[in-house]
Design a protein around this motif. Structure first.
Motif, short mmCIF file in Angstrom:
data_model
loop_
_atom_site.label_atom_id
_atom_site.label_comp_id
_atom_site.label_asym_id
_atom_site.label_seq_id
_atom_site.Cartn_x
_atom_site.Cartn_y
_atom_site.Cartn_z
N ASN A 21 0.77 -1.35 -0.04
CA ASN A 21 0.05 0.07 0.08
C ASN A 21 1.01 1.22 0.05
N ASP A 22 2.20 1.20 0.32
CA ASP A 22 2.83 2.37 0.74
C ASP A 22 3.25 2.85 -0.84
N ILE A 23 2.94 4.08 -1.11
CA ILE A 23 2.95 4.73 -2.61
C ILE A 23 4.28 4.94 -2.53
N ARG A 24 5.12 5.28 -1.53
CA ARG A 24 6.42 5.56 -1.43
C ARG A 24 7.45 4.36 -2.08
N LEU A 39 1.86 13.06 12.39
CA LEU A 39 2.29 11.64 12.01
C LEU A 39 1.36 10.96 11.04
N ASN A 40 0.14 11.00 11.38
CA ASN A 40 -1.03 10.37 10.77
C ASN A 40 -1.20 10.73 9.40
N LYS A 41 -1.19 12.34 9.45
CA LYS A 41 -1.37 12.93 7.94
C LYS A 41 -0.39 12.45 7.02
N VAL A 42 0.91 12.38 7.48
CA VAL A 42 2.00 11.97 6.45
C VAL A 42 1.54 10.50 6.10
N ARG A 43 1.40 9.81 7.05
CA ARG A 43 1.15 8.15 6.84
C ARG A 43 -0.06 8.04 5.95
N ASN A 44 -1.33 8.57 6.21
CA ASN A 44 -2.40 8.67 5.39
C ASN A 44 -2.05 8.73 3.97
N ARG A 45 -1.49 9.91 3.89
CA ARG A 45 -1.05 10.51 2.41
C ARG A 45 -0.42 9.36 1.61
N ALA A 46 0.54 8.50 2.19
CA ALA A 46 1.36 7.38 1.87
C ALA A 46 0.65 6.22 1.70
N GLY A 47 -0.44 6.19 2.23
CA GLY A 47 -1.38 4.86 2.11
C GLY A 47 -1.25 3.73 3.09
N ILE A 48 -0.66 4.05 4.28
CA ILE A 48 -0.04 3.12 5.45
C ILE A 48 -1.05 3.07 6.27
N GLY A 49 -1.91 4.07 6.46
CA GLY A 49 -2.89 4.15 7.59
C GLY A 49 -2.17 4.57 9.05
N ASP A 50 -3.16 4.60 9.90
CA ASP A 50 -2.76 5.19 11.30
C ASP A 50 -1.44 4.57 12.02
N LEU A 86 6.51 5.37 19.71
CA LEU A 86 6.44 6.56 18.83
C LEU A 86 7.48 7.04 18.43
N GLY A 87 8.63 7.36 19.28
CA GLY A 87 9.75 8.02 18.76
C GLY A 87 10.33 7.33 17.55
N THR A 88 10.52 6.07 17.82
CA THR A 88 11.08 5.25 16.64
C THR A 88 10.07 5.45 15.30
N THR A 89 8.87 5.70 15.51
CA THR A 89 7.98 5.56 14.54
C THR A 89 8.12 6.81 13.81
N ILE A 90 8.37 7.85 14.44
CA ILE A 90 8.53 9.32 13.73
C ILE A 90 9.78 9.26 13.03
N LEU A 91 10.78 8.78 13.66
CA LEU A 91 12.04 8.72 13.01
C LEU A 91 12.02 7.85 11.84
N GLU A 92 11.46 6.71 11.88
CA GLU A 92 11.52 5.83 10.47
C GLU A 92 10.50 6.59 9.64
N GLU A 93 9.54 7.32 10.03
CA GLU A 93 8.55 7.81 8.94
C GLU A 93 9.39 8.94 8.23
N ARG A 94 10.42 9.56 8.77
CA ARG A 94 11.11 10.58 8.36
C ARG A 94 11.85 9.94 7.24
N LEU A 95 12.63 8.74 7.78
CA LEU A 95 13.62 8.10 6.80
C LEU A 95 12.80 7.61 5.57
N ARG A 96 11.69 7.02 5.68
CA ARG A 96 10.76 6.78 4.63
C ARG A 96 10.30 7.86 3.65
N GLU A 97 10.09 8.91 4.35
CA GLU A 97 9.16 10.06 3.59
C GLU A 97 10.35 10.88 2.80
N LEU A 98 11.55 10.63 3.65
CA LEU A 98 12.64 11.65 3.24
C LEU A 98 13.59 10.98 2.46
#
Length: 491
Positions: A329-332, A399-410, A417-429
């Motif tokens: 599902n992840d468009i990235r 966090l969820n706004k970026v995840r939802n745009r990517a299609g991966i859900g909440d 949470l700290g690791t999730t935010i860091l890894e969301e940055r690594l995924r998105e950027l």
């Protein structure tokens, strides 16, 4: 003349504005003119705007030279599995080896940054003295001054994340005979100056762009200044200040996340998500030539670059698999990579390639902007800051706004949470020049790049080996310089 080695600068103001903004060729390397010439030159709106165009052009050359933006910001993060037989120097760098026979001294040398700073300091020194009546409007004058202060803050912050302590030069050398070298200033002092410059920048800049959007994101505005402020404060671990600055960008900047269907347009540039970018447009004859500069195609090969078979910087399969879990599902995952499970996996988020010779397809041009700051980055940076402040509920919304745009859900509360935010940055950027600095800032570099030892990182200490050494060639005529502490005795 030798003692002025550090500050021999580009006199970009003497070159036509057209050459500065539309050509990929290097700006003429001229010595600084004396104060009489400089005073005579800065007399009109055209002079000020041409000088500012020169500063942007020099910055552009610095960030794209040898893939510098990605070299410093991505290579050492672990994102890539560089082929040492095709690019031995950057293979070593990806392993945390910042020195050695194959790592060129150009990676250690900061002289080009001071050529840029000479240009910026000239604008800051001279533009305010141009009579207001020489400008079409006072707003034009304000914007020139504000952009110059932004560019100085950006340049010094960028340098400080590479070398730590750097010489803090705030005045132009109006006469080369009086130029002098100065010692490295502590990084804290550099950041303090950056933040002071940004306050001046914000006073002179406005949110938004002209109706035609031609300068969207490729010229700094007030949103760019607040975004840079947020990054500096995050680097300083001033999370309250970071959260506030980021919130101003999000709520007042007029930026919006690009919709999922048109997501890849973000990386071509000038979308409503872009906050600050370096313009690289094939339509304006600025597309980076893949023929004359083959390094710009290092993450791609066929079928994205016609006829190119080797790939110098394949993606790290292990890094990708660690980050992207919901690959269905992840468009990235679908949009950023091609054949990521092979040893020739490509990063294709920057694959807007045009051919200047048409059907012959021998003269490929890369026509993606270099993305510096965008809204998703600032939203996730604020989420990181809010989490550090104990405001997890607000952090999760962003966090969820970026995840939802990517299609991966909440976000699922069972995850840290700290690791999730860091890894969301690594995924998105991914491959946007942020990963290494994010991992250094959060003291996680050794966890994600197995080759970067914790001993070298030294738990994020200011003197650690995550900083780069200074080119020994610069010591010859500058006795004020000292080597970066970790690298003393190693070069």
């Amino acid at each position: 003349m030798k003692k002025q080695r550090l500050y021999i600068a580009y006199a970009a103001a003497v070159i036509s504005a057209t050459a500065l903004v539309s050509s990929c060729s290097k700006i003429l390397d001229l010595e600084p003119h004396n104060s009489t010439f400089t005073s005579a030159y800065f007399t009109s709106e055209s002079d000020a705007k041409t000088a500012l165009s020169g500063a942007y052009s020099i910055l552009r050359n610095i960030l794209i030279r040898d893939n510098s933006w990605h070299k410093y910001g991505d290579i050492v993060s672990g994102e890539l599995s560089i082929d040492g037989s095709k690019d031995n120097g950057n293979f070593n760098i990806s392993n945390g080896e910042f020195i050695g026979l194959n790592v060129g001294g150009n990676n250690w040398n900061w002289q080009q940054y001071y050529q840029l700073l000479q240009q910026i300091n000239l604008i800051i020194n001279k533009a305010p003295g141009i009579p207001d009546t020489k400008f079409a409007s006072i707003d034009t004058k304000r914007h020139v001054i504000g952009e110059a202060y932004f560019l100085r803050a950006f340049t010094y912050f960028y340098m400080s994340r590479i070398w730590g302590d750097v010489p803090l030069k705030l005045q132009p050398d109006l006469d080369v005979s009086t130029a002098r070298n100065i010692a490295r200033s502590p990084a804290d002092s550099v950041w303090k100056q950056c933040l002071s410059d940004l306050e001046t920048a914000k006073q002179n800049l406005d949110f938004g762009y002209d109706a035609d959007g031609g300068e969207r994101a490729v010229r700094a505005n007030k949103g760019s200044a607040f975004a840079l402020q947020a990054h500096i404060l995050a680097w300083k671990h001033d999370y309250a200040g970071c959260a506030e600055a980021a919130n101003t960008v999000i709520t007042q900047g007029g930026y919006v996340l690009q919709d999922a269907v048109n997501y890849m347009k973000v990386f071509i540039g000038k979308t409503n998500e872009g906050i600050f970018e370096i313009n690289i447009s094939d339509a304006q004859s600025e597309g980076l030539s893949l023929q004359n500069n083959p390094g710009f195609g290092v993450t791609m090969r066929m079928p994205f670059i016609d006829g190119k078979d080797p790939i110098e910087w394949p993606v790290s399969t292990n890094f990708v698999n660690r980050l992207y879990k919901d690959t269905a599902n992840d468009i990235r995952f679908k949009s950023f990579f091609y054949e990521s499970q092979s040893d020739k996996g490509q990063i294709i988020k920057f694959s807007n390639i045009a051919y200047a010779d048409g059907a012959a397809k021998k003269d490929g041009r890369l026509s993606n902007n270099l993305i510096i700051f965008r809204l998703a980055d600032i939203m996730l940076l604020r989420a990181e800051a809010l989490h550090a402040l104990g405001k997890d509920g607000d952090a999760i919304i962003l966090l969820n706004k970026v995840r939802n745009r990517a299609g991966i859900g909440d976000y699922q509360a069972t995850d840290d949470l700290g690791t999730t935010i860091l890894e969301e940055r690594l995924r998105e950027l991914y491959y946007e020049g942020h990963a290494y600095y994010d991992l250094v800032r959060t003291k996680k570099i050794s966890d994600y790049n197995e080759h970067f030892t914790s001993a070298q990182f030294m738990n994020g200490a200011p003197t650690g080996g995550w900083l780069w050494p200074v080119d020994p060639a610069m010591f010859k005529d500058d006795y004020t310089l000292v080597q970066t502490p970790y690298w003393r005795g190693k070069l």
